[in-house]
Design an enzyme around this catalytic site. Structure first.
Site, short mmCIF file in Angstrom:
data_model
loop_
_atom_site.label_atom_id
_atom_site.label_comp_id
_atom_site.label_asym_id
_atom_site.label_seq_id
_atom_site.Cartn_x
_atom_site.Cartn_y
_atom_site.Cartn_z
N GLU A 1 0.52 -1.37 0.03
CA GLU A 1 0.26 0.01 0.29
C GLU A 1 0.83 1.10 0.02
OE1 GLU A 1 -2.67 0.48 -0.64
OE2 GLU A 1 -4.26 -1.29 0.36
C1 BLG Z 1 -10.40 -0.04 -1.54
C2 BLG Z 1 -10.62 0.43 -0.14
C3 BLG Z 1 -12.63 -0.49 -0.16
C4 BLG Z 1 -12.98 0.01 -1.37
C5 BLG Z 1 -12.30 -0.16 -2.70
O1 BLG Z 1 -11.24 0.95 -2.21
O2 BLG Z 1 -9.55 0.92 -1.57
N1 BLG Z 1 -10.30 -0.42 0.72
C6 BLG Z 1 -9.89 0.16 1.91
O3 BLG Z 1 -10.42 1.22 2.16
C7 BLG Z 1 -9.11 -0.42 3.06
O4 BLG Z 1 -12.98 -0.47 0.78
O5 BLG Z 1 -14.00 -0.91 -1.28
S1 BLG Z 1 -15.75 -0.92 -0.93
O6 BLG Z 1 -15.68 0.59 0.03
O7 BLG Z 1 -16.38 -1.97 -1.19
O8 BLG Z 1 -15.77 0.36 -2.35
C8 BLG Z 1 -12.92 0.30 -3.83
O9 BLG Z 1 -13.11 1.63 -3.20
C9 BLG Z 1 -7.11 0.79 -0.97
C10 BLG Z 1 -8.33 0.80 -2.62
C11 BLG Z 1 -8.20 1.50 -3.15
C12 BLG Z 1 -6.02 1.43 -3.41
N2 BLG Z 1 -5.93 1.58 -2.63
C13 BLG Z 1 -6.32 -0.37 -0.18
O10 BLG Z 1 -6.28 -1.32 -1.37
C14 BLG Z 1 -6.42 3.10 -4.29
O11 BLG Z 1 -5.95 3.51 -3.84
N3 BLG Z 1 -6.16 3.41 -5.64
C15 BLG Z 1 -6.14 4.49 -6.03
C16 BLG Z 1 -4.78 4.40 -6.46
S2 BLG Z 1 -3.80 5.71 -7.85
O12 BLG Z 1 -3.43 6.30 -6.51
O13 BLG Z 1 -5.21 5.83 -7.75
O14 BLG Z 1 -2.96 5.01 -8.76
#
Ligand code: BLG
Length: 487
Positions: A314
């Site tokens: 993360e």
């Molecule tokens: C996750 C959430 C889930 C959520 C999904 O997104 O975050 N997880 C956490 O908060 C730990 O709860 O599921 S939902 O509630 O059912 O919708 C989907 O929205 C986090 C993710 C998103 C991802 N990292 C943990 O893995 C992230 O930051 N992506 C963005 C990448 S960037 O910076 O835009 O490139």
């Protein structure tokens, strides 16, 4: 001469009778090796303690050789007892001793001189002997370049035999053979510049390269060779026959391929830069958070190294990161997740870790009970990243395609479809960046495996901070630049 001719038939009869009796007594009194193993209820195996063969992890014994040989013991319905030998001579020496191991499963390759001591099974893994040098030194490109270099190999190894063979062509070639080291030590010695070169099999190089950022493969010395198990030369055929049909079986039914994928398949997912950066961060960043991961892992009854692996994927163990989408902190919680988990300040690493751990555990608890471990863990990781709704969509796509919605290998094929309109338009939760959780899970599994290795009980300290992992530019005699509070 009459007296002799008169004796001949009697002598022949006597011999036949004796041979018959001998065979009979052999059949009646002496059980075959396989029968003995089944009677004892124990299969004794000798191996080496290394990441590619056998080691202890969170759940006890593990390693490629261990799992392969455990399958044989299970098929025979007997208990598996593993013995580790300090060096290859001892591996071979252990075979054939009364009440000792009957089988060596230790990443061995066959050679003419070894065939005089032991008998080898059918092959199960193809490997290439590789010449290893240190980044920054001139790269040897062929056997002639080995002359004049400080070389060390394992005593009694097939690599030592290769060098002896080469010496006929290059009489000035010199090397040292040590029985006090393992492959990891040889790689470390190259990494730290204590020796110029070593010879190691390709599977062990691939698996260990992450721990030794300076080691490089110079070239393959000779053709690829097969790893095989060995049994003592004096044994009857019963065990070797059984072993060979077991190896043929696991080749056919895919179990061997699954084991190769599990141990060697994701070795490359991080890439070289990713792997060396991870090795540095293990030393420089993890010590600050190790206690928090352990405490939260205890609260939520999950493995702390899995939480640490999530945290690395993360944020690379950085407390104050924020993504483009506003997800924040060491465990990258969305605002919704943080609220639901009672996290007031996402940038506080302690709170972030506790919240992430709680969230991960709650997802895992809530998964369809038809999903079994270890897939359950991979599904929970995917949902942590993409959400349970999208994960369920991918499971439905799998089902529609005749795949198994409870198997990670099947569902991970479907997840990328969630970013193609043709597919996501038919799902309940619609578009998602479905490729992301696939990489997410693969990376975490690799980080987790590395963490498991460096924190295994056999290494001196069970904590990463105390482990003897070598990282360039980090002087282990000094504390890290930013020491954890209270140390
Ligand atoms: C996750 C959430 C889930 C959520 C999904 O997104 O975050 N997880 C956490 O908060 C730990 O709860 O599921 S939902 O509630 O059912 O919708 C989907 O929205 C986090 C993710 C998103 C991802 N990292 C943990 O893995 C992230 O930051 N992506 C963005 C990448 S960037 O910076 O835009 O490139």
């Amino acid at each position: 001469m009459p007296s002799q001719t008169a004796l001949r038939p009697r002598g022949a009869k006597w011999l036949i009778a004796a041979a018959f009796l001998f065979l009979l007594s052999g059949c009646v009194d002496k059980p075959s090796t396989l029968e003995r193993i089944k009677e004892d209820g124990v299969l004794r195996v000798v191996t080496r303690n290394s990441p590619a063969t056998y080691f202890q992890d969170r759940n006890g014994e593990t390693g490629f050789e261990y799992e392969l040989v455990k399958g044989l013991a299970d098929d025979l319905g007997v208990e598996l007892k593993i013995e580790t030998a300090d060096n290859l001579d001892d591996v071979f020496g252990a075979l054939g001793k009364p009440n000792g191991p009957v089988l060596a499963a230790a990443g061995l390759v066959s050679s003419a001189s070894r065939q005089q001591e032991v008998r080898f099974s059918h092959p199960y893994l193809e490997v290439s002997p590789q010449v290893i040098y240190r980044n920054g030194q001139s790269r040897p490109t062929d056997a002639a370049d080995l002359v004049g270099k400080k070389i060390m190999v394992l005593k009694g190894s097939s690599h030592a035999e290769q060098l002896a063979e080469l010496k006929k062509q290059y009489p000035a070639l010199q090397w040292e053979e040590s029985d006090a080291v393992e492959v990891v030590d040889l790689l470390r010695m190259v990494d730290e510049g204590q020796i110029d070169l070593t010879l190691v099999d390709s599977n062990e190089v691939a698996m260990n390269q992450v721990y030794f950022p300076n080691v490089r493969v110079a070239f393959d010395l000779g053709d690829a060779r097969d790893q095989r198990w060995a049994v003592a030369a004096g044994e009857d055929n019963s065990l070797l026959d059984e072993i060979n049909s077991y190896i043929d079986k696991v080749k056919k039914n895919g179990a061997l391929q699954r084991l190769k994928d599990r141990y060697y398949g994701h070795v490359d997912v991080l890439g070289y830069v990713g792997a060396t950066t991870f090795a540095q961060h293990l030393q420089q960043r993890l010590p600050k958070y190790e206690k928090h991961f352990q405490a939260s892992a205890k609260d939520e009854k999950v493995d702390w190294r899995l939480l640490a692996a999530i945290g690395y994927q993360e944020s690379m163990w950085q407390a104050s990161v924020t993504s483009k989408t506003g997800v924040r902190g060491l465990m990258m919680l969305t605002q919704n997740t943080a609220q639901a988990m009672g996290v007031a300040n996402r940038l506080d690493p302690h709170q972030s870790i506790a919240g992430g751990a709680k969230y991960f555990a709650s997802i895992k608890d809530g998964l369809d009970e038809k999903i079994e471990e270890p897939d359950r863990t991979w599904f929970a990781l995917a949902a942590y990243n993409v959400g349970t709704g999208h994960l369920d969509d991918a499971r439905k796509l799998a089902e529609n395609d005749g795949l198994d919605p409870n198997k990670w290998l099947d569902v991970k094929k479907m997840l990328p479809r969630l970013s193609e309109k043709k597919w996501y338009s038919k799902t309940r939760y619609g578009y998602a960046r479905g490729g992301e959780p696939v990489h997410f899970v693969a990376n975490i599994r690799r980080y987790y495996d590395i963490l498991t290795w460096v924190t295994q009980p056999q290494l001196e300290g069970s904590q990463v901070a105390e482990s003897n992992l070598h990282v360039p530019g980090v002087d282990k005699s000094k504390p890290p630049a930013d020491p954890p509070p209270g140390t």
